[in-house]
Scaffold this motif. Structure first.
Motif, PDB file in Angstrom:
ATOM      1  N   GLY A  56      -3.705  70.436  59.041  1.00  0.00           N
ATOM      2  CA  GLY A  56      -2.644  70.614  59.674  1.00  0.00           C
ATOM      3  C   GLY A  56      -2.426  69.244  60.361  1.00  0.00           C
ATOM      4  N   ALA A  57      -1.176  69.059  61.075  1.00  0.00           N
ATOM      5  CA  ALA A  57      -0.827  67.715  61.697  1.00  0.00           C
ATOM      6  C   ALA A  57      -1.684  67.779  63.158  1.00  0.00           C
ATOM      7  CB  ALA A  57       0.695  67.587  61.802  1.00  0.00           C
ATOM      8  N   GLN A  58      -2.932  67.513  63.172  1.00  0.00           N
ATOM      9  CA  GLN A  58      -3.514  67.608  64.341  1.00  0.00           C
ATOM     10  C   GLN A  58      -3.118  66.437  65.376  1.00  0.00           C
ATOM     11  OE1 GLN A  58      -5.614  70.191  65.367  1.00  0.00           O
ATOM     12  NE2 GLN A  58      -5.676  70.929  63.503  1.00  0.00           N
ATOM     13  N   ALA A  99       8.836  65.470  66.506  1.00  0.00           N
ATOM     14  CA  ALA A  99       8.563  64.670  65.717  1.00  0.00           C
ATOM     15  C   ALA A  99       9.245  63.051  66.518  1.00  0.00           C
ATOM     16  CB  ALA A  99       9.504  64.470  64.557  1.00  0.00           C
ATOM     17  N   ALA A 100       9.989  63.376  67.183  1.00  0.00           N
ATOM     18  CA  ALA A 100      10.635  62.231  68.229  1.00  0.00           C
ATOM     19  C   ALA A 100       9.465  61.779  68.884  1.00  0.00           C
ATOM     20  CB  ALA A 100      11.782  62.656  69.027  1.00  0.00           C
ATOM     21  N   ILE A 135       4.975  64.174  60.167  1.00  0.00           N
ATOM     22  CA  ILE A 135       4.210  64.004  61.521  1.00  0.00           C
ATOM     23  C   ILE A 135       2.538  63.926  61.463  1.00  0.00           C
ATOM     24  CG2 ILE A 135       3.701  65.301  63.959  1.00  0.00           C
ATOM     25  CD1 ILE A 135       6.277  66.565  63.443  1.00  0.00           C
ATOM     26  N   GLY A 136       1.993  64.488  60.689  1.00  0.00           N
ATOM     27  CA  GLY A 136       0.586  64.213  60.398  1.00  0.00           C
ATOM     28  C   GLY A 136       0.071  62.600  59.879  1.00  0.00           C
ATOM     29  N   LYS A 137       0.901  62.253  59.280  1.00  0.00           N
ATOM     30  CA  LYS A 137       0.937  60.784  58.527  1.00  0.00           C
ATOM     31  C   LYS A 137       1.103  60.069  59.859  1.00  0.00           C
ATOM     32  CE  LYS A 137       2.998  57.839  55.159  1.00  0.00           C
ATOM     33  NZ  LYS A 137       3.165  56.535  55.949  1.00  0.00           N
ATOM     34  N   ARG A 138       1.956  60.078  60.774  1.00  0.00           N
ATOM     35  CA  ARG A 138       1.889  59.138  61.814  1.00  0.00           C
ATOM     36  C   ARG A 138       0.712  59.485  62.855  1.00  0.00           C
ATOM     37  NH1 ARG A 138       4.894  56.709  59.558  1.00  0.00           N
ATOM     38  NH2 ARG A 138       7.025  56.251  60.037  1.00  0.00           N
TER      39      ARG A 138
END
Length: 233
Positions: free
Chosen positions: A193-195, A81-82, A16-19
């Motif tokens: 974190g996935a900010q 995630a979606a 998710i963080g990558k996205r």
């Protein structure tokens, strides 16, 4: 500007963080001057090579909750995630030791395929529920990314890149990272974190300004200039 990212393939927040970072970079005016460098991190270095237990049961046992509670947490994360276009099937994921996966990622990075390897391995784990730590599955996925099968098998048969993986983990600890994803922008700005995308957007601007400070030429006192209402024209 360099962006260093510490991540583990089986970390749902890392994907998710990558996205989120990618979405922020799409709006960043200096995107073509950004280099993303991936680094290894292991959430559970003691994990066995193969795990057949469903992740919901593993989480329930590890955190002292019911399987139903673990599954409810997974469903909430699947919805998150979606929201960024990722399809998670967390209940049926199988998690094992990721050390060899990271060694293969270092091989991929040497050939400019580090990001592609992360993307493929994460999709295989979270979306396709493939046992990515299985050597044969790992070989197949790596060749899909563009690596030579014989070279991947050679790496898996030995200990190449083991020191690089450990060095990455040591560096993360030196920075004070307790978990992943962990981002360091321009070797000066850290993000844990996935900010949200807007946070990455703001941090990208901050890091760019840090890495590329404005340089003034001349002195305002020596040059002709207007200030406020004191311009006599």
């Amino acid at each position: 500007m360099k962006i260093d990212i510490w991540s583990d393939i089986v970390c749902p927040f890392c994907y998710i963080g990558k996205r989120h970072l990618e979405l922020a970079l799409e709006q960043f005016p200096h995107r073509d001057q950004v280099e993303v460098v991936w680094h290894s991190f292991q959430l559970d270095p003691s994990a066995p090579a193969e795990v057949t237990e469903p992740s919901s049961q593993m989480l329930a046992r590890k955190y002292g909750m019911s399987v139903e509670q673990a599954r409810a947490n997974q469903q909430a994360l699947e919805q998150q995630a979606a929201g960024v276009g990722l399809e998670y099937h967390l209940e049926t994921t199988r998690t094992g030791n990721t050390f060899d996966i990271h060694r293969v990622i270092h091989l991929a990075a040497e050939q400019g395929l580090g990001d592609a390897a992360h993307e493929r391995f994460m999709k295989a784990h979270f979306t396709d529920n493939e046992p990515v730590n299985d050597p044969e599955v790992l070989v197949r996925l790596a060749t899909e990314v563009g690596l030579e099968e014989s070279r991947v098998r050679e790496v898996l048969a030995g200990q190449e890149y083991a020191d690089a993986v450990r060095a990455d983990i040591d560096q993360a600890r030196a920075y004070g990272a307790r978990g992943v994803p962990f981002f360091v922008l321009a070797e000066a700005v850290g993000v844990s974190g996935a900010q949200p995308v807007e946070v990455f957007t703001r941090v990208l601007d901050q890091a760019w300004a840090t890495a590329n400070p404005l340089q003034m030429v001349g002195d305002a006192a020596d040059g002709e200039a207007c200030e406020g209402d004191s311009c006599a024209v």
